[in-house]
Motif scaffolding. Structure first.
Motif, mmCIF file in Angstrom:
data_model
loop_
_atom_site.group_PDB
_atom_site.id
_atom_site.type_symbol
_atom_site.label_atom_id
_atom_site.label_comp_id
_atom_site.label_asym_id
_atom_site.label_seq_id
_atom_site.Cartn_x
_atom_site.Cartn_y
_atom_site.Cartn_z
ATOM 1 N N ASP A 186 0.980 -0.946 0.241
ATOM 2 C CA ASP A 186 -0.086 -0.289 -0.195
ATOM 3 C C ASP A 186 0.499 0.943 -0.102
ATOM 4 O O ASP A 186 0.546 2.748 -0.797
ATOM 5 N N LEU A 187 1.759 1.314 0.798
ATOM 6 C CA LEU A 187 2.887 2.406 0.922
ATOM 7 C C LEU A 187 3.245 2.178 -0.145
ATOM 8 O O LEU A 187 3.356 4.083 -1.238
ATOM 9 N N SER A 192 3.969 5.374 -4.754
ATOM 10 C CA SER A 192 3.796 5.653 -6.979
ATOM 11 C C SER A 192 2.888 6.064 -7.847
ATOM 12 O O SER A 192 2.920 7.097 -8.400
ATOM 13 N N ALA A 193 1.259 6.443 -7.011
ATOM 14 C CA ALA A 193 0.425 7.115 -7.356
ATOM 15 C C ALA A 193 0.263 8.828 -7.209
ATOM 16 O O ALA A 193 0.433 9.178 -8.136
ATOM 17 N N GLY A 194 1.690 8.853 -6.227
ATOM 18 C CA GLY A 194 1.450 10.409 -5.915
ATOM 19 C C GLY A 194 2.604 11.231 -7.108
ATOM 20 O O GLY A 194 2.375 12.423 -7.169
ATOM 21 N N ASP A 195 3.495 10.694 -7.723
ATOM 22 C CA ASP A 195 4.780 10.949 -8.146
ATOM 23 C C ASP A 195 4.713 10.414 -9.244
ATOM 24 O O ASP A 195 5.685 9.055 -8.980
ATOM 25 N N GLN A 196 5.647 10.576 -10.087
ATOM 26 C CA GLN A 196 6.224 9.802 -11.122
ATOM 27 C C GLN A 196 7.762 9.139 -10.922
ATOM 28 O O GLN A 196 8.308 8.174 -11.116
ATOM 29 N N ARG A 197 8.173 10.636 -9.964
ATOM 30 C CA ARG A 197 9.626 10.375 -10.126
ATOM 31 C C ARG A 197 9.858 9.296 -8.865
ATOM 32 O O ARG A 197 10.702 8.212 -8.296
ATOM 33 N N SER A 201 12.016 5.967 -9.095
ATOM 34 C CA SER A 201 13.056 5.594 -8.115
ATOM 35 C C SER A 201 12.657 4.028 -7.198
ATOM 36 O O SER A 201 13.487 3.079 -7.590
ATOM 37 N N MET A 202 11.200 3.410 -7.485
ATOM 38 C CA MET A 202 11.135 2.321 -6.244
ATOM 39 C C MET A 202 11.704 1.349 -7.559
ATOM 40 O O MET A 202 11.690 -0.346 -7.187
ATOM 41 N N GLU A 203 11.116 1.638 -9.173
ATOM 42 C CA GLU A 203 11.434 0.842 -10.056
ATOM 43 C C GLU A 203 13.154 0.665 -9.770
ATOM 44 O O GLU A 203 13.484 -1.090 -9.803
ATOM 45 N N ALA A 518 -14.930 2.931 -5.065
ATOM 46 C CA ALA A 518 -14.135 3.388 -6.582
ATOM 47 C C ALA A 518 -12.953 4.180 -6.503
ATOM 48 O O ALA A 518 -11.953 3.682 -7.029
ATOM 49 N N GLU A 519 -12.875 5.047 -5.963
ATOM 50 C CA GLU A 519 -11.661 6.128 -6.017
ATOM 51 C C GLU A 519 -10.581 5.200 -5.103
ATOM 52 O O GLU A 519 -9.377 5.160 -5.433
ATOM 53 N N LEU A 520 -10.788 4.933 -4.530
ATOM 54 C CA LEU A 520 -9.496 4.136 -3.817
ATOM 55 C C LEU A 520 -8.908 2.708 -4.435
ATOM 56 O O LEU A 520 -7.466 2.713 -4.733
ATOM 57 N N LEU A 521 -10.076 2.107 -5.005
ATOM 58 C CA LEU A 521 -9.601 0.483 -5.761
ATOM 59 C C LEU A 521 -8.595 1.294 -7.210
ATOM 60 O O LEU A 521 -7.776 0.977 -7.540
ATOM 61 N N THR A 522 -9.016 2.779 -7.496
ATOM 62 C CA THR A 522 -8.824 2.960 -8.855
ATOM 63 C C THR A 522 -7.406 3.950 -8.736
ATOM 64 O O THR A 522 -6.502 4.626 -9.364
ATOM 65 N N SER A 523 -7.471 4.449 -7.652
ATOM 66 C CA SER A 523 -5.743 5.900 -7.382
ATOM 67 C C SER A 523 -5.633 4.859 -6.752
ATOM 68 O O SER A 523 -4.302 3.640 -6.169
ATOM 69 N N GLY A 524 -5.153 5.868 -5.458
ATOM 70 C CA GLY A 524 -3.329 5.571 -4.879
ATOM 71 C C GLY A 524 -3.790 4.516 -3.427
ATOM 72 O O GLY A 524 -2.659 3.951 -2.566
#
Length: 584
Positions: A186-187, A192-197, A201-203, A518-524
């Motif tokens: 979840d973290l 990753s949903a918050g910022d592409q950078r 970095s995590m990749e 729905a927003e939770l499942l499809t966003s962050g």
């Protein structure tokens, strides 16, 4: 004495709204309690347990703090940030951590929040808490870090590599604990949903370890955890997939072909669904369609239990949707044979339902071809037992389990397919005369009709219950009603709300999920969104009005059934549905 007073006050007022608290006998003590707790939080000379109790009380009274003393929030956050420092006693740090996250969301001053995270060293303090933490403390710190990432994404980006390294360390140390593992996922999803950078970095930091654990010789638990993490990273990655992310596809497919771990194979289906959804062209160009079909063949085979192939239905549905037009007839016939054989062995209702959905969808696409292929197939359920006609076995299992199909999309797909099968009976003598379960009475057409009517009766009952639920909801007073009554009727309201909640849960999936879910499942949230949720919502069958479709089908029947009891059921069900009107 002060600690005991704070404890008792917190216990006495917990769960009470701000308005009710102000009106209660504790209202006069509230300003004193808040002031005392606020003073103690910043007093390093106070006893450790007393400071911890002060933070705990303020967190419990979070709504009251935000409503009554909003100007004190910056100072409270600063005190909590300081109390998180590694030099502070553990009991104080834990209480301060909870208070910090509770009030961070209540402050809109972005420079203040960022300054606390960097200058007061909150991120460093959380990292030190995580290392060597027991299970309960690890859950708390991971949850806190998720809150911070959501609220202060720009600041987190500035320490992206440090965060990724910390996540890797925690993930590697917690793979044996599924609950901690889910929080780590979840973290990762939240970041990753918050910022592409953060995603990049995590990749870079996480994928080398993921690739090592995807190898067949790795520990099965480590491999299963790696598959989950790989899936979360894929859901936010830029497409076309490149680098280490794309390099993980081949090892994943190879792992599916050799693993017997149910959890790993469930997670792998989710990842392969994500791959096909997000980058179908790459799958084709890399020649991965056939290997994925081989994965489906293995999952449907007799060597695995129901848990291992739990999600093979949605995965195969997606493969057919994206690439099915290029499958030669013998491949489709082979898939149908494997589906019916697996359906005959399946014990789990969800698996039975999803396998029926795949077959029903194929019937919608090519009714003559599917009926012919199954009529010509001989399916043996277990080794050493006799074989049965694929079509006869399918209909036997379908009609026996029709009432267990309760998910909306599954109902819509399967019942409309039964309607088309009934129509097919009128023009196909071999189908019409098929002896399902070895009997010819009642004839197949009437057995299909009975299942269709039962579905309409269920829709009618569902709509009745939904109407009753809405009527009950209309009888509930709003939160503002009765403000002058002192809250004396709270118990009755709670009981009424509980009854309504039970009724609502009993409606199963009858209405659209709450928009926030729905927003939770499809966003962050939700570890990067749910692939199966996305599949279901994008399916045209999901929005089909099954009640209306069933009424239209039954109303145009050209031949009256011989069974008068069935005729009566049809008449009653159509009358009730028609009286309710469209969309009811």
């Amino acid at each position: 004495v002060t600690e005991l007073a704070l404890l008792l006050f917190g216990v006495a007022v917990v769960g009470t709204s701000v308005k009710a608290l102000q009106r209660s006998e504790f209202g006069a003590l509230l300003p004193t309690a808040l002031a005392a707790a606020g003073r103690l939080c910043g007093d390093k000379a106070a006893p450790d347990l007393l400071r911890a109790r002060a933070f705990a009380l303020l967190r419990r009274l979070g709504d009251a703090v935000c409503a009554l003393v909003p100007a004190d929030l910056p100072a409270l956050l600063d005190a909590a940030a300081c109390a998180l420092a590694p030099s502070e006693p553990l009991v104080v740090r834990v209480s301060a951590c909870r208070a910090f996250c509770r009030f961070l969301t209540a402050v809109s001053d972005k420079p203040l929040r960022d300054r606390l995270l960097v200058e007061r060293g909150v991120l460093t303090s959380l990292g030190s808490l995580m290392r060597g933490a027991d299970e309960e403390l690890l859950h708390l710190t991971l949850e806190s870090l998720c809150v911070i990432v959501r609220q202060c994404i720009d600041t987190i980006v500035s320490v992206a590599d440090e965060l990724s390294t910390l996540i890797l360390e925690i993930w590697q140390g917690s793979r044996a604990d599924p609950l901690v593992g889910l929080q780590v996922l979840d973290l990762v999803s939240c970041a990753s949903a918050g910022d592409q950078r953060l995603q990049l970095s995590m990749e870079t930091v996480l994928m080398p370890c993921v690739l090592r654990d995807l190898q067949p010789e790795s520990d099965p638990h480590a491999s299963s955890s790696a598959v989950q993490l790989y899936g979360v990273l894929l859901k936010r990655a830029a497409v076309p997939l490149v680098g280490l992310l794309w390099q993980g596809v081949q090892p994943l497919v190879a792992l599916v072909m050799c693993s017997e771990e149910s959890g790993l194979l469930e997670n792998a289906c989710d990842v392969m669904v994500c791959l096909v959804q997000r980058s179908p062209t790459q799958i084709i160009d890399a020649g991965l369609v056939v290997p994925m079909l081989q994965c489906v063949e293995r999952l449907l085979g007799p060597g695995l239990d129901d848990g291992a192939c739990f999600f093979v239905g949605p995965f195969l549905t997606l493969l057919l949707e994206k690439f099915g037009s290029s499958f030669p007839p013998h491949v489709v016939a082979g898939l149908l044979h494997a589906l019916v054989a697996r359906l005959a062995r399946a014990k789990l209702p969800y698996l039975q339902q999803e396998l029926l959905v795949v077959v029903a969808r194929l019937l919608h696409q090519d009714m003559p071809g599917v009926v012919t292929a199954l009529a010509n197939a001989q399916v043996s359920v277990n080794e050493g037992t006799g074989s049965r006609s694929g079509m006869e076995l399918l209909l036997s299992l379908w009609l026996a389990n029709a009432e267990q199909v309760r998910a909306r999309r599954a109902r819509n797909v399967t019942i409309t397919a039964l309607c088309r099968l009934h129509d097919r009976c009128a023009e196909d003598e071999s189908l019409r005369s098929l002896r399902v379960d070895g009997v010819s009475v009642p004839p197949l057409a009437e057995r299909l009709l009975s299942a269709i009517v039962a579905a309409l009766e269920f829709e009618n009952e569902r709509c009745r219950r939904s109407t009753e639920h809405l009527k009950k909801a209309a009888d509930i007073p709003s939160d503002d009603d009765g403000d002058d009554d002192g809250g004396d009727d709270l118990d009755d309201d709670d009981k009424r709300q509980q009854r309504l909640l039970e009724d609502y849960i009993d409606l199963e999936d009858d209405s659209d999920e709450d928009e926030e879910v729905a927003e939770l499942l499809t966003s962050g949230g939700g570890a990067g969104g749910d692939s199966y949720f996305d599949l279901e919502r994008s399916d045209p069958f999901h929005s089909l009005d099954l009640r209306r479709s069933a009424v239209e089908f039954l109303a145009q029947l050209k031949q009256r059934p011989a069974d008068e009891a069935l005729v009566a059921r049809i008449t009653a069900a159509v009358r009730e549905a028609s009286a309710a009107g469209p969309g009811k």
